[in-house]
Design a protein around this motif. Structure first.
Motif, PDB file in Angstrom:
ATOM      1  N   LEU A 121       2.792  -8.131  22.380  1.00 45.09           N
ATOM      2  CA  LEU A 121       3.910  -8.860  22.230  1.00 45.09           C
ATOM      3  C   LEU A 121       4.280  -8.944  20.665  1.00 45.09           C
ATOM      4  CD1 LEU A 121       3.189 -11.824  24.248  1.00 45.09           C
ATOM      5  CD2 LEU A 121       4.825 -10.139  24.844  1.00 45.09           C
ATOM      6  N   PRO A 122       5.650  -8.944  20.302  1.00 43.22           N
ATOM      7  CA  PRO A 122       5.969  -8.959  18.862  1.00 43.22           C
ATOM      8  C   PRO A 122       5.556 -10.459  18.496  1.00 43.22           C
ATOM      9  CG  PRO A 122       7.942  -8.876  20.147  1.00 43.22           C
ATOM     10  CD  PRO A 122       6.699  -8.620  21.186  1.00 43.22           C
ATOM     11  N   VAL A 123       5.302 -10.691  17.194  1.00 48.57           N
ATOM     12  CA  VAL A 123       5.099 -11.813  16.648  1.00 48.57           C
ATOM     13  C   VAL A 123       6.302 -12.404  16.297  1.00 48.57           C
ATOM     14  CG1 VAL A 123       3.914 -13.351  14.850  1.00 48.57           C
ATOM     15  CG2 VAL A 123       2.505 -11.482  16.062  1.00 48.57           C
ATOM     16  N   ALA A 124       6.452 -13.665  16.402  1.00 51.91           N
ATOM     17  CA  ALA A 124       8.001 -14.201  15.986  1.00 51.91           C
ATOM     18  C   ALA A 124       8.249 -13.835  14.611  1.00 51.91           C
ATOM     19  CB  ALA A 124       7.629 -16.135  16.237  1.00 51.91           C
ATOM     20  N   ILE A 158     -11.179  -3.897  40.121  1.00 51.03           N
ATOM     21  CA  ILE A 158      -9.934  -3.589  40.555  1.00 51.03           C
ATOM     22  C   ILE A 158      -9.002  -3.328  39.560  1.00 51.03           C
ATOM     23  CG2 ILE A 158      -8.040  -4.622  41.909  1.00 51.03           C
ATOM     24  CD1 ILE A 158      -9.778  -6.301  43.562  1.00 51.03           C
ATOM     25  N   LEU A 159      -9.035  -3.914  38.529  1.00 49.99           N
ATOM     26  CA  LEU A 159      -8.329  -3.470  37.246  1.00 49.99           C
ATOM     27  C   LEU A 159      -8.538  -2.055  36.750  1.00 49.99           C
ATOM     28  CD1 LEU A 159      -6.562  -4.151  34.771  1.00 49.99           C
ATOM     29  CD2 LEU A 159      -8.267  -5.232  33.636  1.00 49.99           C
ATOM     30  N   TRP A 160      -9.942  -1.824  36.830  1.00 54.45           N
ATOM     31  CA  TRP A 160     -10.092  -0.321  36.294  1.00 54.45           C
ATOM     32  C   TRP A 160      -9.603   0.497  37.518  1.00 54.45           C
ATOM     33  CZ3 TRP A 160     -16.168  -1.128  35.716  1.00 54.45           C
ATOM     34  CH2 TRP A 160     -16.458  -1.756  34.507  1.00 54.45           C
ATOM     35  N   ASP A 161      -9.607   0.206  38.638  1.00 53.80           N
ATOM     36  CA  ASP A 161      -8.852   1.083  39.742  1.00 53.80           C
ATOM     37  C   ASP A 161      -7.566   1.086  39.544  1.00 53.80           C
ATOM     38  OD1 ASP A 161     -11.616   1.507  40.822  1.00 53.80           O
ATOM     39  OD2 ASP A 161     -11.196   0.012  42.412  1.00 53.80           O
ATOM     40  N   THR A 198      -0.323  -1.450  27.881  1.00 51.85           N
ATOM     41  CA  THR A 198       0.363  -2.643  28.168  1.00 51.85           C
ATOM     42  C   THR A 198      -0.217  -3.407  29.246  1.00 51.85           C
ATOM     43  OG1 THR A 198       2.508  -1.714  27.087  1.00 51.85           O
ATOM     44  CG2 THR A 198       2.598  -3.694  28.387  1.00 51.85           C
ATOM     45  N   PHE A 199      -0.348  -2.790  30.324  1.00 53.04           N
ATOM     46  CA  PHE A 199      -0.964  -3.340  31.564  1.00 53.04           C
ATOM     47  C   PHE A 199      -2.268  -4.070  31.311  1.00 53.04           C
ATOM     48  CE2 PHE A 199      -3.527  -2.577  35.308  1.00 53.04           C
ATOM     49  CZ  PHE A 199      -3.033  -3.445  36.152  1.00 53.04           C
ATOM     50  N   LEU A 200      -2.947  -3.058  30.795  1.00 54.75           N
ATOM     51  CA  LEU A 200      -4.449  -3.425  30.548  1.00 54.75           C
ATOM     52  C   LEU A 200      -4.393  -4.754  29.722  1.00 54.75           C
ATOM     53  CD1 LEU A 200      -7.584  -3.119  30.769  1.00 54.75           C
ATOM     54  CD2 LEU A 200      -7.372  -1.639  28.754  1.00 54.75           C
ATOM     55  N   MET A 201      -3.810  -4.911  28.569  1.00 55.58           N
ATOM     56  CA  MET A 201      -3.560  -6.028  27.844  1.00 55.58           C
ATOM     57  C   MET A 201      -3.263  -7.380  28.339  1.00 55.58           C
ATOM     58  SD  MET A 201      -2.843  -4.405  23.965  1.00 55.58           S
ATOM     59  CE  MET A 201      -1.589  -3.262  24.203  1.00 55.58           C
ATOM     60  N   GLN A 202      -1.963  -7.182  29.379  1.00 53.82           N
ATOM     61  CA  GLN A 202      -1.533  -8.101  30.201  1.00 53.82           C
ATOM     62  C   GLN A 202      -2.510  -8.744  30.991  1.00 53.82           C
ATOM     63  OE1 GLN A 202       1.726  -6.060  31.742  1.00 53.82           O
ATOM     64  NE2 GLN A 202       3.439  -7.042  30.457  1.00 53.82           N
ATOM     65  N   GLN A 203      -3.201  -7.922  31.787  1.00 53.11           N
ATOM     66  CA  GLN A 203      -4.379  -8.441  32.674  1.00 53.11           C
ATOM     67  C   GLN A 203      -5.428  -9.204  32.063  1.00 53.11           C
ATOM     68  OE1 GLN A 203      -3.756  -8.295  36.181  1.00 53.11           O
ATOM     69  NE2 GLN A 203      -1.730  -7.757  35.326  1.00 53.11           N
ATOM     70  N   LEU A 204      -5.877  -8.537  30.918  1.00 54.23           N
ATOM     71  CA  LEU A 204      -7.177  -9.016  30.192  1.00 54.23           C
ATOM     72  C   LEU A 204      -6.499 -10.151  29.298  1.00 54.23           C
ATOM     73  CD1 LEU A 204      -8.899  -5.899  28.849  1.00 54.23           C
ATOM     74  CD2 LEU A 204      -9.491  -7.399  30.767  1.00 54.23           C
ATOM     75  N   GLY A 207      -7.374 -15.947  28.598  1.00 52.67           N
ATOM     76  CA  GLY A 207      -6.843 -17.180  27.917  1.00 52.67           C
ATOM     77  C   GLY A 207      -6.011 -16.962  26.885  1.00 52.67           C
ATOM     78  N   ALA A 208      -6.020 -15.467  26.348  1.00 52.19           N
ATOM     79  CA  ALA A 208      -5.382 -14.837  25.115  1.00 52.19           C
ATOM     80  C   ALA A 208      -3.885 -14.930  25.335  1.00 52.19           C
ATOM     81  CB  ALA A 208      -5.942 -13.390  24.739  1.00 52.19           C
ATOM     82  N   TRP A 209      -3.218 -15.164  24.298  1.00 49.58           N
ATOM     83  CA  TRP A 209      -1.647 -14.901  24.538  1.00 49.58           C
ATOM     84  C   TRP A 209      -1.033 -13.944  23.897  1.00 49.58           C
ATOM     85  CZ3 TRP A 209       1.603 -14.245  20.276  1.00 49.58           C
ATOM     86  CH2 TRP A 209       1.038 -14.568  19.075  1.00 49.58           C
ATOM     87  N   ASN A 210      -1.814 -12.827  23.330  1.00 49.32           N
ATOM     88  CA  ASN A 210      -1.323 -11.556  22.830  1.00 49.32           C
ATOM     89  C   ASN A 210      -2.498 -10.673  22.489  1.00 49.32           C
ATOM     90  OD1 ASN A 210       0.562  -9.403  22.090  1.00 49.32           O
ATOM     91  ND2 ASN A 210       0.918 -10.737  19.811  1.00 49.32           N
ATOM     92  N   ALA A 211      -2.302  -9.420  22.531  1.00 50.14           N
ATOM     93  CA  ALA A 211      -3.305  -8.373  22.106  1.00 50.14           C
ATOM     94  C   ALA A 211      -2.925  -7.113  21.556  1.00 50.14           C
ATOM     95  CB  ALA A 211      -3.960  -7.926  23.703  1.00 50.14           C
ATOM     96  N   THR A 212      -3.697  -6.501  20.976  1.00 53.59           N
ATOM     97  CA  THR A 212      -3.550  -5.274  20.272  1.00 53.59           C
ATOM     98  C   THR A 212      -4.291  -4.200  20.535  1.00 53.59           C
ATOM     99  OG1 THR A 212      -4.749  -6.027  18.313  1.00 53.59           O
ATOM    100  CG2 THR A 212      -2.309  -6.323  18.250  1.00 53.59           C
ATOM    101  N   TRP A 213      -3.976  -2.979  20.508  1.00 50.15           N
ATOM    102  CA  TRP A 213      -4.806  -1.802  20.415  1.00 50.15           C
ATOM    103  C   TRP A 213      -4.617  -1.109  19.002  1.00 50.15           C
ATOM    104  CZ3 TRP A 213      -3.447   3.329  19.827  1.00 50.15           C
ATOM    105  CH2 TRP A 213      -4.526   4.321  19.550  1.00 50.15           C
ATOM    106  N   ALA A 214      -5.706  -0.571  18.587  1.00 49.38           N
ATOM    107  CA  ALA A 214      -6.030   0.231  17.290  1.00 49.38           C
ATOM    108  C   ALA A 214      -6.815   1.294  17.385  1.00 49.38           C
ATOM    109  CB  ALA A 214      -6.110  -0.623  16.117  1.00 49.38           C
TER     110      ALA A 214
END
Length: 255
Positions: free
Chosen positions: A69-72, A7-10, A25-31, A36-43
């Motif tokens: 998300l920006p790091v504090a 469903i996420l892929w769709d 951003t949407f993909l990282m939020q969902q994953l 259980g991760a609190w942050n994500a990046t793409w490079a």
């Protein structure tokens, strides 16, 4: 769980080409929610010199990065860019060698799984990860061609379980089209040099029906300035028109 990922892929495929950063951003939020991760990046990584024999990183450079998300205390992606500055200086930390294992293949690598226990007492880990609440990180690498790769990283306050890792790997494996789109949106495949932030905004608008005048109004710049940016985008992608640009986006790249 597989159905949830399908469903996420769709849903991801419903984002328009001009909405690539929002889709990421949407993909990282969902994953993150899935693992259980609190942050994500793409490079987006590029190999600029494949003949660099004395380079333990084999000529690879990171051309673009996007953080969920920006790091504090660090604006936007600056915390992760600071790590990349060390990478660019070739001050080799053991964590930098993880993505080099089986480079050019689809793979995952993780701090707790793949690094020795003593690394977690190092100044590098304590400064760049532990100090901001990162106790584990898991990455999934997707090769686009022999000289470019898309890497998603996920950061957690506790070690990832094997099940979490399998979910993330499965979710990343089935969306080569999106990895490619991310690379294109930053000018990291066919473009001669990475796009500037302004050029990325122009590219997003070029992927709509907006005219150059409308691009100028949208970005609050003069029509002549908009034309210069449009010409620069065309030049970097090696095309002469919007039709040529669209063909780059619609036709799959070959090795």
């Amino acid at each position: 769980m597989q159905e949830r990922i399908h469903i996420l892929w769709d849903t991801l495929s419903d984002f328009e080409a001009r909405q690539t950063e929002q889709a990421a951003t949407f993909l990282m939020q969902q994953l993150c929610a899935l693992s259980g991760a609190w942050n994500a990046t793409w490079a987006g990584a590029m190999r600029l010199d494949s003949s660099a024999r004395n380079d333990p990183l084999q000529g690879w450079r990171v051309g673009a990065v996007q953080a969920l998300l920006p790091v504090a205390s660090a604006p936007e992606e600056q915390h992760f860019r600071d790590i990349l500055k060390v990478w660019e200086k070739r001050e080799i930390d053991p964590s930098f060698l993880l993505p080099m294992r089986e480079v050019g293949t689809f793979r995952s690598y993780a701090f707790r799984r793949d690094l020795p226990a003593e690394w977690f007492t190092s100044a590098f880990y304590q400064r760049h990860y532990e100090s901001v609440g990162i106790r584990d990180a898991l990455f999934v690498a997707f090769p686009i061609n022999e000289d470019s790769e898309s890497h998603f990283g996920f950061y957690a306050r506790e070690p990832f379980s094997e099940a979490d890792g399998r979910r993330l790997v499965y979710a990343m494996r089935g969306i080569k089209w999106f990895h490619r789109r991310l690379m294109l949106s930053h000018g990291l495949l066919t473009a001669s040099t990475p796009l500037t932030p302004t050029e990325r905004r122009v590219l997003q608008l070029l992927l709509t029906e907006a005219s150059e005048k409308e691009i100028g109004r949208n970005m609050e710049i003069a029509p002549s300035t908009a034309h210069q940016h449009v010409s620069s985008v065309f030049r970097k992608f090696g095309v002469r028109s919007r039709a040529g640009l669209m063909s780059v986006w619609l036709n799959p790249l070959r090795r």
